[in-house]
Write a protein that holds these residues in place. Structure first.
Motif, PDB file in Angstrom:
ATOM      1  N   ALA A 155       0.832  -1.207   0.000  1.00 48.81           N
ATOM      2  CA  ALA A 155       0.000   0.000   0.000  1.00 48.81           C
ATOM      3  C   ALA A 155       0.863   1.252   0.000  1.00 48.81           C
ATOM      4  O   ALA A 155       0.562   2.240  -0.683  1.00 48.81           O
ATOM      5  CB  ALA A 155      -0.938  -0.006   1.201  1.00 48.81           C
ATOM      6  N   PHE A 156       1.947   1.221   0.757  1.00 48.87           N
ATOM      7  CA  PHE A 156       2.843   2.377   0.813  1.00 48.87           C
ATOM      8  C   PHE A 156       3.503   2.626  -0.544  1.00 48.87           C
ATOM      9  O   PHE A 156       3.528   3.758  -1.042  1.00 48.87           O
ATOM     10  CB  PHE A 156       3.901   2.167   1.902  1.00 48.87           C
ATOM     11  N   ILE A 157       4.009   1.575  -1.161  1.00 50.42           N
ATOM     12  CA  ILE A 157       4.686   1.723  -2.452  1.00 50.42           C
ATOM     13  C   ILE A 157       3.705   2.185  -3.529  1.00 50.42           C
ATOM     14  O   ILE A 157       4.004   3.100  -4.299  1.00 50.42           O
ATOM     15  CB  ILE A 157       5.383   0.411  -2.850  1.00 50.42           C
ATOM     16  N   THR A 158       2.535   1.563  -3.588  1.00 47.59           N
ATOM     17  CA  THR A 158       1.559   1.982  -4.593  1.00 47.59           C
ATOM     18  C   THR A 158       1.059   3.399  -4.328  1.00 47.59           C
ATOM     19  O   THR A 158       0.782   4.141  -5.269  1.00 47.59           O
ATOM     20  CB  THR A 158       0.370   1.013  -4.671  1.00 47.59           C
ATOM     21  N   GLY A 159       0.976   3.790  -3.064  1.00 47.02           N
ATOM     22  CA  GLY A 159       0.594   5.169  -2.737  1.00 47.02           C
ATOM     23  C   GLY A 159       1.646   6.169  -3.172  1.00 47.02           C
ATOM     24  O   GLY A 159       1.326   7.253  -3.672  1.00 47.02           O
ATOM     25  N   VAL A 160       2.909   5.816  -3.003  1.00 49.20           N
ATOM     26  CA  VAL A 160       3.993   6.697  -3.445  1.00 49.20           C
ATOM     27  C   VAL A 160       3.966   6.845  -4.959  1.00 49.20           C
ATOM     28  O   VAL A 160       4.063   7.961  -5.493  1.00 49.20           O
ATOM     29  CB  VAL A 160       5.363   6.168  -2.960  1.00 49.20           C
ATOM     30  N   VAL A 161       3.815   5.738  -5.670  1.00 48.30           N
ATOM     31  CA  VAL A 161       3.763   5.802  -7.134  1.00 48.30           C
ATOM     32  C   VAL A 161       2.538   6.594  -7.583  1.00 48.30           C
ATOM     33  O   VAL A 161       2.611   7.389  -8.521  1.00 48.30           O
ATOM     34  CB  VAL A 161       3.777   4.384  -7.749  1.00 48.30           C
ATOM     35  N   GLU A 162       1.423   6.401  -6.905  1.00 48.17           N
ATOM     36  CA  GLU A 162       0.195   7.127  -7.242  1.00 48.17           C
ATOM     37  C   GLU A 162       0.343   8.625  -7.001  1.00 48.17           C
ATOM     38  O   GLU A 162      -0.299   9.436  -7.671  1.00 48.17           O
ATOM     39  CB  GLU A 162      -0.977   6.563  -6.427  1.00 48.17           C
ATOM     40  N   SER A 163       1.202   9.020  -6.083  1.00 47.71           N
ATOM     41  CA  SER A 163       1.418  10.436  -5.784  1.00 47.71           C
ATOM     42  C   SER A 163       2.261  11.149  -6.828  1.00 47.71           C
ATOM     43  O   SER A 163       2.270  12.375  -6.891  1.00 47.71           O
ATOM     44  CB  SER A 163       2.102  10.593  -4.422  1.00 47.71           C
ATOM     45  N   ILE A 164       2.983  10.404  -7.637  1.00 46.27           N
ATOM     46  CA  ILE A 164       3.795  11.000  -8.702  1.00 46.27           C
ATOM     47  C   ILE A 164       2.858  11.309  -9.873  1.00 46.27           C
ATOM     48  O   ILE A 164       2.281  10.389 -10.455  1.00 46.27           O
ATOM     49  CB  ILE A 164       4.923  10.051  -9.143  1.00 46.27           C
ATOM     50  N   PRO A 165       2.701  12.588 -10.207  1.00 48.98           N
ATOM     51  CA  PRO A 165       1.716  12.933 -11.248  1.00 48.98           C
ATOM     52  C   PRO A 165       1.925  12.235 -12.585  1.00 48.98           C
ATOM     53  O   PRO A 165       0.956  11.836 -13.230  1.00 48.98           O
ATOM     54  CB  PRO A 165       1.884  14.445 -11.408  1.00 48.98           C
ATOM     55  N   SER A 166       3.155  12.028 -12.990  1.00 45.94           N
ATOM     56  CA  SER A 166       3.383  11.386 -14.292  1.00 45.94           C
ATOM     57  C   SER A 166       3.102   9.879 -14.253  1.00 45.94           C
ATOM     58  O   SER A 166       2.933   9.261 -15.300  1.00 45.94           O
ATOM     59  CB  SER A 166       4.814  11.630 -14.756  1.00 45.94           C
ATOM     60  N   GLN A 167       3.046   9.291 -13.065  1.00 44.68           N
ATOM     61  CA  GLN A 167       2.816   7.854 -12.936  1.00 44.68           C
ATOM     62  C   GLN A 167       1.404   7.502 -12.485  1.00 44.68           C
ATOM     63  O   GLN A 167       1.036   6.330 -12.476  1.00 44.68           O
ATOM     64  CB  GLN A 167       3.807   7.251 -11.934  1.00 44.68           C
ATOM     65  N   ALA A 168       0.638   8.512 -12.062  1.00 48.33           N
ATOM     66  CA  ALA A 168      -0.702   8.253 -11.536  1.00 48.33           C
ATOM     67  C   ALA A 168      -1.581   7.639 -12.620  1.00 48.33           C
ATOM     68  O   ALA A 168      -1.523   8.027 -13.779  1.00 48.33           O
ATOM     69  CB  ALA A 168      -1.317   9.543 -11.021  1.00 48.33           C
ATOM     70  N   GLY A 169      -2.363   6.690 -12.231  1.00 44.62           N
ATOM     71  CA  GLY A 169      -3.255   6.047 -13.187  1.00 44.62           C
ATOM     72  C   GLY A 169      -4.187   5.093 -12.477  1.00 44.62           C
ATOM     73  O   GLY A 169      -4.068   4.830 -11.279  1.00 44.62           O
ATOM     74  N   ALA A 170      -5.124   4.579 -13.229  1.00 43.50           N
ATOM     75  CA  ALA A 170      -6.139   3.693 -12.662  1.00 43.50           C
ATOM     76  C   ALA A 170      -5.545   2.394 -12.128  1.00 43.50           C
ATOM     77  O   ALA A 170      -6.002   1.862 -11.120  1.00 43.50           O
ATOM     78  CB  ALA A 170      -7.207   3.395 -13.704  1.00 43.50           C
ATOM     79  N   VAL A 171      -4.519   1.889 -12.789  1.00 43.79           N
ATOM     80  CA  VAL A 171      -3.915   0.617 -12.354  1.00 43.79           C
ATOM     81  C   VAL A 171      -3.297   0.781 -10.969  1.00 43.79           C
ATOM     82  O   VAL A 171      -3.539  -0.038 -10.060  1.00 43.79           O
ATOM     83  CB  VAL A 171      -2.859   0.137 -13.374  1.00 43.79           C
ATOM     84  N   TRP A 172      -2.508   1.838 -10.776  1.00 47.83           N
ATOM     85  CA  TRP A 172      -1.859   2.051  -9.483  1.00 47.83           C
ATOM     86  C   TRP A 172      -2.888   2.352  -8.396  1.00 47.83           C
ATOM     87  O   TRP A 172      -2.741   1.903  -7.256  1.00 47.83           O
ATOM     88  CB  TRP A 172      -0.821   3.158  -9.565  1.00 47.83           C
ATOM     89  N   LEU A 173      -3.915   3.108  -8.740  1.00 50.47           N
ATOM     90  CA  LEU A 173      -4.955   3.414  -7.767  1.00 50.47           C
ATOM     91  C   LEU A 173      -5.682   2.145  -7.334  1.00 50.47           C
ATOM     92  O   LEU A 173      -5.928   1.935  -6.141  1.00 50.47           O
ATOM     93  CB  LEU A 173      -5.949   4.427  -8.349  1.00 50.47           C
ATOM     94  N   ASN A 174      -6.001   1.280  -8.278  1.00 49.83           N
ATOM     95  CA  ASN A 174      -6.672   0.027  -7.927  1.00 49.83           C
ATOM     96  C   ASN A 174      -5.763  -0.897  -7.126  1.00 49.83           C
ATOM     97  O   ASN A 174      -6.224  -1.562  -6.192  1.00 49.83           O
ATOM     98  CB  ASN A 174      -7.190  -0.671  -9.183  1.00 49.83           C
ATOM     99  N   LEU A 175      -4.474  -0.951  -7.468  1.00 52.88           N
ATOM    100  CA  LEU A 175      -3.529  -1.735  -6.666  1.00 52.88           C
ATOM    101  C   LEU A 175      -3.429  -1.181  -5.249  1.00 52.88           C
ATOM    102  O   LEU A 175      -3.334  -1.943  -4.276  1.00 52.88           O
ATOM    103  CB  LEU A 175      -2.158  -1.758  -7.331  1.00 52.88           C
ATOM    104  N   HIS A 176      -3.466   0.147  -5.129  1.00 54.16           N
ATOM    105  CA  HIS A 176      -3.413   0.786  -3.808  1.00 54.16           C
ATOM    106  C   HIS A 176      -4.662   0.415  -3.000  1.00 54.16           C
ATOM    107  O   HIS A 176      -4.564   0.103  -1.815  1.00 54.16           O
ATOM    108  CB  HIS A 176      -3.301   2.301  -3.982  1.00 54.16           C
ATOM    109  N   ARG A 177      -5.801   0.429  -3.631  1.00 55.92           N
ATOM    110  CA  ARG A 177      -7.048   0.068  -2.938  1.00 55.92           C
ATOM    111  C   ARG A 177      -7.054  -1.393  -2.521  1.00 55.92           C
ATOM    112  O   ARG A 177      -7.479  -1.731  -1.415  1.00 55.92           O
ATOM    113  CB  ARG A 177      -8.237   0.369  -3.837  1.00 55.92           C
ATOM    114  N   ILE A 178      -6.590  -2.269  -3.397  1.00 55.32           N
ATOM    115  CA  ILE A 178      -6.550  -3.703  -3.079  1.00 55.32           C
ATOM    116  C   ILE A 178      -5.607  -3.963  -1.909  1.00 55.32           C
ATOM    117  O   ILE A 178      -5.937  -4.721  -0.984  1.00 55.32           O
ATOM    118  CB  ILE A 178      -6.141  -4.520  -4.319  1.00 55.32           C
ATOM    119  N   SER A 179      -4.438  -3.335  -1.924  1.00 54.95           N
ATOM    120  CA  SER A 179      -3.495  -3.547  -0.824  1.00 54.95           C
ATOM    121  C   SER A 179      -4.024  -2.935   0.475  1.00 54.95           C
ATOM    122  O   SER A 179      -3.764  -3.474   1.557  1.00 54.95           O
ATOM    123  CB  SER A 179      -2.118  -2.988  -1.175  1.00 54.95           C
ATOM    124  N   ALA A 180      -4.786  -1.853   0.387  1.00 52.87           N
ATOM    125  CA  ALA A 180      -5.384  -1.274   1.594  1.00 52.87           C
ATOM    126  C   ALA A 180      -6.439  -2.202   2.184  1.00 52.87           C
ATOM    127  O   ALA A 180      -6.523  -2.372   3.410  1.00 52.87           O
ATOM    128  CB  ALA A 180      -5.991   0.086   1.273  1.00 52.87           C
TER     129      ALA A 180
END
Length: 125
Positions: free
Chosen positions: A81-106
């Motif tokens: 969750a921490f790693i996917t949240g960090v990647v999701e916070s980077i504007p150029s890397q933000a996307g639906a895949v990372w957000l969904n991975l972040h939600r699943i890990s949460a």
């Protein structure tokens, strides 16, 4: 019970992280930034507490392999969750895949935490 007392700050921080994460999703633009900062800082603080306190708690529950397994799953899901949240916070890397991975890990983190609390407080072996 000593392990439960040592791990209680992690539980409170997990609740703060989950509440602020949901608040980040539901609040409007003016309140989103401060809640997001709280979410990120609480996540970092929880990760630090995990590093400091989880290993002694796992060692103290050496006779309960189920609790050790749940603790390991909890740690891995928090790190994910921490790693996917960090990647999701980077504007150029933000996307639906990372957000969904972040939600699943949460969700995995919350489930593992609930099982660990049940095992710790109800003394189920």
């Amino acid at each position: 019970m000593a392990a439960a007392q040592e791990l209680s700050p992690i539980g409170w921080l997990l609740l703060a992280v989950l509440a602020s994460g949901l608040g980040t999703r539901w609040l409007g633009h003016p309140l989103n930034a401060p809640v997001s900062v709280v979410h990120k800082l609480a996540s970092l603080l929880m990760l630090i507490f995990i590093v400091i306190r989880i290993v002694p708690a796992i060692r103290s529950s050496a006779g309960r392999p189920v609790l050790s397994m749940v603790a390991v799953i909890f740690v891995f899901s928090v790190v994910a969750a921490f790693i996917t949240g960090v990647v999701e916070s980077i504007p150029s890397q933000a996307g639906a895949v990372w957000l969904n991975l972040h939600r699943i890990s949460a969700v995995a983190t919350a489930i593992a935490a609930a099982i660990a609390v049940r095992l710790l407080f109800l003394a189920i072996k």
